[in-house]
Every structure is written in C-alpha cells, then in structure tokens.
Design a protein around this motif. Structure first.
Motif, PDB file in Angstrom:
ATOM      1  N   SER A  13       0.785  -1.227  -0.120  1.00 42.27           N
ATOM      2  CA  SER A  13       0.000   0.047   0.086  1.00 42.27           C
ATOM      3  C   SER A  13       0.919   1.357  -0.128  1.00 42.27           C
ATOM      4  N   ALA A  14       0.174   2.305  -0.509  1.00 42.53           N
ATOM      5  CA  ALA A  14       0.894   3.579  -0.434  1.00 42.53           C
ATOM      6  C   ALA A  14      -0.251   4.617   0.305  1.00 42.53           C
ATOM      7  N   ASP A  15       0.678   5.477   1.013  1.00 45.90           N
ATOM      8  CA  ASP A  15      -0.050   6.499   1.904  1.00 45.90           C
ATOM      9  C   ASP A  15      -0.643   7.512   0.812  1.00 45.90           C
ATOM     10  N   ASP A  16      -0.098   7.673  -0.168  1.00 40.83           N
ATOM     11  CA  ASP A  16      -0.837   8.619  -1.123  1.00 40.83           C
ATOM     12  C   ASP A  16      -1.800   7.888  -2.152  1.00 40.83           C
ATOM     13  N   ASP A  17      -2.190   6.982  -1.741  1.00 39.14           N
ATOM     14  CA  ASP A  17      -3.446   6.124  -2.629  1.00 39.14           C
ATOM     15  C   ASP A  17      -4.669   6.986  -2.419  1.00 39.14           C
ATOM     16  N   VAL A  18      -5.288   7.412  -3.249  1.00 36.38           N
ATOM     17  CA  VAL A  18      -6.659   8.230  -3.307  1.00 36.38           C
ATOM     18  C   VAL A  18      -7.872   7.369  -3.413  1.00 36.38           C
ATOM     19  N   LEU A  19      -7.684   6.097  -3.596  1.00 36.03           N
ATOM     20  CA  LEU A  19      -8.699   5.197  -3.883  1.00 36.03           C
ATOM     21  C   LEU A  19      -8.901   4.244  -2.740  1.00 36.03           C
ATOM     22  N   VAL A  20      -8.010   3.913  -2.144  1.00 38.49           N
ATOM     23  CA  VAL A  20      -8.062   3.084  -0.938  1.00 38.49           C
ATOM     24  C   VAL A  20      -7.857   3.425   0.428  1.00 38.49           C
ATOM     25  N   GLU A  21      -8.605   3.399   1.263  1.00 36.32           N
ATOM     26  CA  GLU A  21      -8.679   3.793   2.264  1.00 36.32           C
ATOM     27  C   GLU A  21      -7.481   3.204   3.216  1.00 36.32           C
ATOM     28  N   PRO A  22      -6.784   4.030   4.039  1.00 38.19           N
ATOM     29  CA  PRO A  22      -5.614   3.587   4.735  1.00 38.19           C
ATOM     30  C   PRO A  22      -5.848   2.362   5.633  1.00 38.19           C
ATOM     31  N   HIS A  23      -7.209   2.034   6.105  1.00 40.87           N
ATOM     32  CA  HIS A  23      -7.320   0.941   6.935  1.00 40.87           C
ATOM     33  C   HIS A  23      -7.359  -0.265   6.109  1.00 40.87           C
ATOM     34  N   ILE A  24      -7.763  -0.397   4.809  1.00 37.79           N
ATOM     35  CA  ILE A  24      -8.001  -1.563   4.344  1.00 37.79           C
ATOM     36  C   ILE A  24      -6.710  -2.323   4.243  1.00 37.79           C
ATOM     37  N   PRO A  25      -5.662  -1.973   3.721  1.00 40.65           N
ATOM     38  CA  PRO A  25      -4.435  -3.050   3.757  1.00 40.65           C
ATOM     39  C   PRO A  25      -4.055  -3.427   5.235  1.00 40.65           C
ATOM     40  N   LEU A  26      -4.268  -2.287   6.264  1.00 37.06           N
ATOM     41  CA  LEU A  26      -3.896  -2.822   7.462  1.00 37.06           C
ATOM     42  C   LEU A  26      -4.776  -4.012   8.085  1.00 37.06           C
ATOM     43  N   ASP A  27      -6.001  -3.681   7.733  1.00 41.23           N
ATOM     44  CA  ASP A  27      -7.126  -4.749   8.191  1.00 41.23           C
ATOM     45  C   ASP A  27      -7.033  -6.178   7.482  1.00 41.23           C
ATOM     46  N   THR A  28      -6.432  -5.960   6.228  1.00 39.65           N
ATOM     47  CA  THR A  28      -6.220  -7.220   5.324  1.00 39.65           C
ATOM     48  C   THR A  28      -5.044  -8.006   5.990  1.00 39.65           C
ATOM     49  N   ALA A  29      -3.795  -7.138   6.293  1.00 39.47           N
ATOM     50  CA  ALA A  29      -2.905  -7.872   6.751  1.00 39.47           C
ATOM     51  C   ALA A  29      -3.197  -8.534   8.141  1.00 39.47           C
ATOM     52  N   ALA A  30      -3.870  -7.858   9.105  1.00 39.92           N
ATOM     53  CA  ALA A  30      -4.253  -8.367  10.321  1.00 39.92           C
ATOM     54  C   ALA A  30      -5.386  -9.463  10.218  1.00 39.92           C
ATOM     55  N   ARG A  31      -5.969  -9.455   9.356  1.00 37.43           N
ATOM     56  CA  ARG A  31      -6.959 -10.618   9.149  1.00 37.43           C
ATOM     57  C   ARG A  31      -6.118 -11.863   8.809  1.00 37.43           C
ATOM     58  N   ASP A  33      -2.840 -12.388   9.429  1.00 41.49           N
ATOM     59  CA  ASP A  33      -2.070 -12.808  10.431  1.00 41.49           C
ATOM     60  C   ASP A  33      -2.732 -13.682  11.477  1.00 41.49           C
ATOM     61  N   LYS A  34      -3.998 -13.007  11.763  1.00 45.11           N
ATOM     62  CA  LYS A  34      -4.710 -13.656  12.832  1.00 45.11           C
ATOM     63  C   LYS A  34      -5.058 -15.193  12.350  1.00 45.11           C
ATOM     64  N   ARG A  35      -5.087 -15.591  11.097  1.00 43.73           N
ATOM     65  CA  ARG A  35      -5.417 -16.832  10.391  1.00 43.73           C
ATOM     66  C   ARG A  35      -4.031 -17.529  10.526  1.00 43.73           C
ATOM     67  N   ARG A  36      -3.034 -16.772  11.045  1.00 47.95           N
ATOM     68  CA  ARG A  36      -1.545 -17.644  10.813  1.00 47.95           C
ATOM     69  C   ARG A  36      -0.895 -17.801   9.363  1.00 47.95           C
ATOM     70  N   VAL A  37      -1.593 -16.864   8.455  1.00 51.07           N
ATOM     71  CA  VAL A  37      -1.123 -17.029   7.240  1.00 51.07           C
ATOM     72  C   VAL A  37       0.239 -16.019   7.195  1.00 51.07           C
ATOM     73  N   ALA A  38       1.196 -16.458   6.531  1.00 48.57           N
ATOM     74  CA  ALA A  38       2.537 -15.553   6.601  1.00 48.57           C
ATOM     75  C   ALA A  38       2.075 -14.341   5.650  1.00 48.57           C
ATOM     76  N   VAL A  39       2.105 -13.189   6.397  1.00 51.47           N
ATOM     77  CA  VAL A  39       2.001 -11.958   5.495  1.00 51.47           C
ATOM     78  C   VAL A  39       2.874 -11.138   5.979  1.00 51.47           C
ATOM     79  N   ARG A  40       3.018 -10.234   4.707  1.00 53.76           N
ATOM     80  CA  ARG A  40       3.995  -9.104   5.186  1.00 53.76           C
ATOM     81  C   ARG A  40       3.467  -7.883   4.373  1.00 53.76           C
ATOM     82  N   HIS A  41       3.597  -6.597   5.044  1.00 53.67           N
ATOM     83  CA  HIS A  41       2.795  -5.310   4.604  1.00 53.67           C
ATOM     84  C   HIS A  41       4.028  -4.478   4.339  1.00 53.67           C
TER      85      HIS A  41
END
Length: 76
Positions: A13-31, A33-41
């Motif tokens: 993700s990029a901070d200057d993405d005008v279409l994707v709200e900042p919480h979406i990639p954070l929530d995606t990575a957290a979800r 990680d919670k399922r123990r899928v190897a994830v890197r943001h």
C-alpha cells in the motif's frame, strides 16, 4: 477470498493512494495474520494507487525476499 488464502502474502500500500482507504491494507494484513497466514505489509509513503507500477523495484525486492524466506535460496 481472504478466508481461503493460505499462501504467504505480500500486502502493498501507499499513503498517497487516493482510492484505497488506509485501514484496508492494515485490516487485510491483520486478518491474514490472525489466521496464521504468513503476511508482510509493504507500506510506502509514495506510489499512489498503482504502487506496483510506480514503485515496481521496491515491490519486486519484497517479493523476492518473501520467496527466499518461505522457499529457501533461489537458483542462480
């Protein structure tokens, strides 16, 4: 679709993405990680909505690092 994903995953993700709200990639990575899928943001300050194009070398470097980490050394 996230509920079926099991392979190592790079969320970019990029901070200057005008279409994707900042919480979406954070929530995606957290979800994942919670399922123990190897994830890197990879969170970049600049890159816009097409971060994979505008910061291609940085994204590629992270992809290569993930492949090395999860599958061992790459052939030369």
């Amino acid at each position: 679709a996230l509920s079926k994903l099991t392979c190592p995953t790079l969320v970019v993700s990029a901070d200057d993405d005008v279409l994707v709200e900042p919480h979406i990639p954070l929530d995606t990575a957290a979800r994942l990680d919670k399922r123990r899928v190897a994830v890197r943001h990879l969170k970049l300050a600049h890159g816009g909505h097409f971060v994979q194009k505008n910061a291609a070398s940085l994204v590629a470097d992270d992809v290569v690092e993930m492949v090395r980490h999860h599958s061992g050394p790459l052939p030369v």
